[in-house]
Write a protein that holds these residues in place. Structure first.
Motif, PDB file in Angstrom:
ATOM      1  N   SER A  18      30.203  43.927  49.797  1.00 28.11           N
ATOM      2  CA  SER A  18      30.569  45.207  49.220  1.00 28.11           C
ATOM      3  C   SER A  18      31.297  45.180  47.737  1.00 28.11           C
ATOM      4  CB  SER A  18      31.778  45.677  50.100  1.00 28.11           C
ATOM      5  OG  SER A  18      32.943  45.042  50.108  1.00 28.11           O
ATOM      6  N   THR A  19      31.808  43.954  47.609  1.00 31.42           N
ATOM      7  CA  THR A  19      32.484  43.848  46.279  1.00 31.42           C
ATOM      8  C   THR A  19      31.694  43.657  45.222  1.00 31.42           C
ATOM      9  OG1 THR A  19      34.502  43.258  47.382  1.00 31.42           O
ATOM     10  CG2 THR A  19      34.439  42.736  44.806  1.00 31.42           C
ATOM     11  N   PHE A  20      30.617  42.582  45.556  1.00 34.81           N
ATOM     12  CA  PHE A  20      29.372  42.291  44.616  1.00 34.81           C
ATOM     13  C   PHE A  20      28.802  43.621  44.141  1.00 34.81           C
ATOM     14  CE2 PHE A  20      25.234  40.935  42.785  1.00 34.81           C
ATOM     15  CZ  PHE A  20      25.790  39.854  42.196  1.00 34.81           C
ATOM     16  N   ILE A  21      28.294  44.367  44.974  1.00 30.76           N
ATOM     17  CA  ILE A  21      27.695  45.676  45.006  1.00 30.76           C
ATOM     18  C   ILE A  21      28.259  46.609  44.167  1.00 30.76           C
ATOM     19  CG2 ILE A  21      26.871  47.771  46.292  1.00 30.76           C
ATOM     20  CD1 ILE A  21      26.038  45.912  48.424  1.00 30.76           C
ATOM     21  N   LEU A  22      29.407  46.772  44.326  1.00 26.99           N
ATOM     22  CA  LEU A  22      30.294  47.540  43.417  1.00 26.99           C
ATOM     23  C   LEU A  22      30.459  47.112  42.010  1.00 26.99           C
ATOM     24  CD1 LEU A  22      32.620  49.707  42.962  1.00 26.99           C
ATOM     25  CD2 LEU A  22      34.499  48.111  43.584  1.00 26.99           C
ATOM     26  N   ASN A  23      30.446  45.889  41.901  1.00 25.21           N
ATOM     27  CA  ASN A  23      30.500  45.288  40.574  1.00 25.21           C
ATOM     28  C   ASN A  23      29.189  45.504  39.896  1.00 25.21           C
ATOM     29  OD1 ASN A  23      29.258  41.993  39.817  1.00 25.21           O
ATOM     30  ND2 ASN A  23      30.808  42.921  38.556  1.00 25.21           N
ATOM     31  N   ASP A  33      31.662  46.983  31.678  1.00 24.12           N
ATOM     32  CA  ASP A  33      31.761  45.449  31.666  1.00 24.12           C
ATOM     33  C   ASP A  33      32.457  45.213  32.894  1.00 24.12           C
ATOM     34  OD1 ASP A  33      31.076  43.098  30.624  1.00 24.12           O
ATOM     35  OD2 ASP A  33      32.368  43.243  28.696  1.00 24.12           O
ATOM     36  N   SER A  34      31.901  44.451  33.719  1.00 23.61           N
ATOM     37  CA  SER A  34      32.534  44.107  35.059  1.00 23.61           C
ATOM     38  C   SER A  34      32.094  42.717  35.535  1.00 23.61           C
ATOM     39  CB  SER A  34      32.060  45.016  36.456  1.00 23.61           C
ATOM     40  OG  SER A  34      32.388  44.499  37.521  1.00 23.61           O
ATOM     41  N   ILE A  35      33.257  42.041  35.907  1.00 25.52           N
ATOM     42  CA  ILE A  35      32.967  40.789  36.523  1.00 25.52           C
ATOM     43  C   ILE A  35      33.218  40.692  38.030  1.00 25.52           C
ATOM     44  CG2 ILE A  35      32.712  39.296  34.762  1.00 25.52           C
ATOM     45  CD1 ILE A  35      35.669  38.586  34.948  1.00 25.52           C
ATOM     46  N   TYR A  36      32.608  39.939  38.903  1.00 27.73           N
ATOM     47  CA  TYR A  36      33.038  39.888  39.993  1.00 27.73           C
ATOM     48  C   TYR A  36      33.484  38.552  40.658  1.00 27.73           C
ATOM     49  CZ  TYR A  36      31.861  38.194  44.871  1.00 27.73           C
ATOM     50  OH  TYR A  36      31.892  37.711  46.365  1.00 27.73           O
ATOM     51  N   ILE A  37      34.613  38.671  41.017  1.00 31.26           N
ATOM     52  CA  ILE A  37      35.692  37.109  41.558  1.00 31.26           C
ATOM     53  C   ILE A  37      35.772  37.138  42.993  1.00 31.26           C
ATOM     54  CG2 ILE A  37      37.502  35.767  41.207  1.00 31.26           C
ATOM     55  CD1 ILE A  37      37.449  36.850  38.285  1.00 31.26           C
ATOM     56  N   PRO A  40      40.353  41.162  24.375  1.00 33.18           N
ATOM     57  CA  PRO A  40      40.844  42.627  23.634  1.00 33.18           C
ATOM     58  C   PRO A  40      39.885  43.743  24.316  1.00 33.18           C
ATOM     59  CG  PRO A  40      39.663  41.279  22.289  1.00 33.18           C
ATOM     60  CD  PRO A  40      39.862  40.322  23.329  1.00 33.18           C
ATOM     61  N   ASN A  41      38.889  43.332  25.222  1.00 32.93           N
ATOM     62  CA  ASN A  41      38.164  44.223  25.965  1.00 32.93           C
ATOM     63  C   ASN A  41      38.818  45.015  27.013  1.00 32.93           C
ATOM     64  OD1 ASN A  41      36.114  45.889  27.147  1.00 32.93           O
ATOM     65  ND2 ASN A  41      34.829  43.692  27.537  1.00 32.93           N
ATOM     66  N   LYS A  42      39.156  46.359  26.718  1.00 31.26           N
ATOM     67  CA  LYS A  42      39.956  47.072  27.607  1.00 31.26           C
ATOM     68  C   LYS A  42      38.875  47.884  28.743  1.00 31.26           C
ATOM     69  CE  LYS A  42      44.161  47.801  26.147  1.00 31.26           C
ATOM     70  NZ  LYS A  42      45.282  47.055  26.680  1.00 31.26           N
ATOM     71  N   ASN A  43      37.811  47.611  28.417  1.00 31.88           N
ATOM     72  CA  ASN A  43      36.652  48.249  29.462  1.00 31.88           C
ATOM     73  C   ASN A  43      36.180  47.476  30.301  1.00 31.88           C
ATOM     74  OD1 ASN A  43      36.444  51.106  28.608  1.00 31.88           O
ATOM     75  ND2 ASN A  43      35.399  50.219  26.761  1.00 31.88           N
ATOM     76  N   LEU A  44      36.912  46.313  30.796  1.00 36.66           N
ATOM     77  CA  LEU A  44      36.392  45.089  31.541  1.00 36.66           C
ATOM     78  C   LEU A  44      37.010  45.469  32.756  1.00 36.66           C
ATOM     79  CD1 LEU A  44      34.815  42.405  31.749  1.00 36.66           C
ATOM     80  CD2 LEU A  44      37.230  41.405  31.905  1.00 36.66           C
ATOM     81  N   ILE A  45      36.469  45.590  33.804  1.00 38.32           N
ATOM     82  CA  ILE A  45      36.674  45.726  35.157  1.00 38.32           C
ATOM     83  C   ILE A  45      36.717  44.468  35.947  1.00 38.32           C
ATOM     84  CG2 ILE A  45      36.770  47.172  37.195  1.00 38.32           C
ATOM     85  CD1 ILE A  45      35.728  49.263  35.412  1.00 38.32           C
ATOM     86  N   ILE A  46      37.710  43.989  36.579  1.00 37.65           N
ATOM     87  CA  ILE A  46      37.493  42.693  37.351  1.00 37.65           C
ATOM     88  C   ILE A  46      37.528  43.082  38.846  1.00 37.65           C
ATOM     89  CG2 ILE A  46      38.527  40.562  38.018  1.00 37.65           C
ATOM     90  CD1 ILE A  46      40.065  40.656  35.479  1.00 37.65           C
ATOM     91  N   CYS A  47      36.332  42.961  39.777  1.00 39.08           N
ATOM     92  CA  CYS A  47      36.148  43.197  40.979  1.00 39.08           C
ATOM     93  C   CYS A  47      36.598  42.102  41.797  1.00 39.08           C
ATOM     94  CB  CYS A  47      34.780  43.675  41.392  1.00 39.08           C
ATOM     95  SG  CYS A  47      34.254  45.188  40.231  1.00 39.08           S
ATOM     96  N   ILE A  48      37.465  42.200  42.594  1.00 36.18           N
ATOM     97  CA  ILE A  48      37.795  41.048  43.542  1.00 36.18           C
ATOM     98  C   ILE A  48      37.750  41.329  45.061  1.00 36.18           C
ATOM     99  CG2 ILE A  48      39.747  39.695  44.330  1.00 36.18           C
ATOM    100  CD1 ILE A  48      40.590  39.539  41.128  1.00 36.18           C
TER     101      ILE A  48
END
Ligand code: ASP
Ligand code: MG
Length: 473
Positions: A124-129, A138-142, A179-187
């Motif tokens: 699910s989390t990777f799909i959300l990412n 900008d999103s990263i999956y962890i 500085p990238n404020k638009n990055l979302i970390i998906c965990i």
């Protein structure tokens, strides 16, 4: 922010996550996701059936379909995100197949269970990412098993906060410092790993806990002054009383950690009690918000140091308790009797809730869950000590918990008992420990509805933001 299974059900729901993302545009965000609805249950079934190779193919097909259905809805067909998401599901389901084959070969062990059920959040989390990427974020999956380090208690692991904080410091803090404020970390919610690297899980419903563990670690690292946890749910927040009893029950807007702990421990399944332990000492605020109202200004629950203590916050109930009473006229003032009782009960791995003993020590009552009652009673009856000198009785009961500092007030208790007297409600046992902002009352099961209604009606104005005028109807 944590998004539960009900926030990840279809295209419409995923687009609400985008609305939320826009609304919180100026904040740095970590998203924690649960498995899609029903997936953890399905995986659990698969893990248990694998030993006998039962239904593996049909369950695998169902699992694949659950994820593909959503992928088909939320991505443009053949887009890179669509393909990445599909590949991810395929790859992980084949890893899962190998784990199930191991179970079949070597027999079921608890660590296999955690390994198997962790796939729900991994998918699910990777799909959300990928979805966030497809919308231009900008999103990263962890995977959380790179971050949250736990003890070895499979299926209900406890995090080592210090080890987790140092992983956060090394792996997450550098990303947030960019500085990238638009990055979302998906965990991934729910999962961790022990020191030797095996996947563990934090207990059912544990994704809320994941969010608070991560918040705590970030707060300890100190890169952010203001950290907040938001749990997106399919309800407005925590209600003062289960609407099953009082349909016009009001939302509790503010709770402090202490109050929230009592309320979460009983009844209100909206909040996992463990969450509070993670954030309490660092005063990290937590909001429970309705996923369908991303921009709601007013109606949600905040758990933080701030609370109006001159109130009753909520009434919660336990509907299926068994009260067990052990009586002896001859063994008063004997040290060690309580220890003996609870030793017998704990050997059967049964958890006891309320305990009441009068100061005369003639009898002791305690409550266990209905499902545990037979074992509890039999183990006492089979112990020589208790069968010889004591009488053991039991009875089905309900518990009413009244939470809030106002309960420390004598006048409040007077009103409670007056209300009960009006409806002939008999109190069977009571418990409140010193200074505790929770008062538990044990009554006959059949009288529960009546008891909660009369408490609400008669003490209405003691509740925060209650709609007392409704009582006239
Ligand atoms: N997926 C896990 C469960 O169903 C964790 C969670 O939903 O919070 O228990
Ligand atoms: Mg769930």
């Amino acid at each position: 922010m944590k998004f539960g299974g009900s926030c990840l059900i279809n295209n419409h729901a995923f687009n609400k996550i985008i609305s939320i993302t826009e609304h919180y545009q100026s904040d740095q965000k970590i998203y924690v996701a649960s498995a899609f609805n029903g997936v953890t249950d399905l995986l659990l079934k698969m893990a248990k059936a694998a030993e006998n190779a039962l239904d593996i193919d049909s369950h695998m097909a169902l699992l694949e379909k659950r994820h593909f259905d959503i992928i088909e809805q939320i991505f443009q067909e053949e887009s890179e995100f669509y393909l990445a998401a599909k590949d991810w599901v395929d790859e992980n389901l084949s890893i899962l197949e190998n784990v199930l084959a191991d179970i079949q070969e070597f027999g079921f062990e608890p660590y296999y269970q955690d390994k198997v059920i962790s796939f729900g959040e991994i998918l699910s989390t990777f799909i959300l990412n990928q979805f966030l990427l497809s919308k231009g974020y900008d999103s990263i999956y962890i995977p959380a098993n790179e971050i949250i380090i736990t003890n070895d208690e499979y299926t209900n692991a406890y995090p080592y906060f210090d080890l987790t904080t140092s992983r956060m410091r090394n792996q997450i803090a550098p990303i947030l410092e960019k500085p990238n404020k638009n990055l979302i970390i998906c965990i991934t919610g729910f999962i961790g790993r022990n020191k030797i690297g095996y996947t563990t899980t934090l207990g059912r419903g544990g994704s809320d806990y994941t969010a608070t563990i991560l918040a705590r670690a970030l707060s300890q690292i100190g890169i952010h002054q203001q950290i907040k946890v938001i749990l997106w749910k399919d309800v407005d927040g925590i209600l003062a009383i289960d609407p099953e009893f009082v349909p016009q029950s009001s939302l509790i807007k503010y709770l402090d950690y202490d109050e929230a702990k009592h309320i979460a421990n009983f009844g209100a399944k909206v909040l996992h009690p463990k969450c509070l332990e993670a954030i309490e000492k660092l005063n990290i605020p937590l909001e429970i918000r309705n996923f369908n109202k991303p921009t709601e200004q007013d109606n949600f629950t905040t758990v933080s140091p701030k609370s109006d203590r001159d109130q009753i916050k909520g009434i919660s109930t336990v509907q299926d308790g068994i009260i067990i009473t052990i009586t002896s006229g001859s063994l008063v003032d004997m040290p060690g009797i309580l220890a003996k009782i609870f030793k017998v009960i704990s050997k059967s791995n049964i958890s006891v809730s309320l305990v009441a003993q009068s100061a005369t020590e003639i009898s002791t009552s305690f409550i266990v869950k209905k499902d545990d009652a037979d074992i509890a009673i039999n183990s006492l009856k089979n112990s020589e000590y208790f069968s010889e000198f004591f009488e053991i009785k039991f009875e089905e009961v309900a518990i009413i918990n009244i939470t809030g500092a106002k309960i420390l007030d004598n006048q409040t208790k007077v009103r409670i008992f007056q209300a009960f007297a009006k409806r002939d409600i008999n109190v069977k046992a009571l418990s409140q420990s010193t200074d505790e902002i929770n008062f538990s009352i044990v009554i006959q099961k059949e009288q529960l509805m009546d008891a909660v209604t009369v408490l609400h009606d008669d003490l209405c104005e003691e509740f925060a933001s209650s709609k007392c005028e409704d009582n006239a109807n």
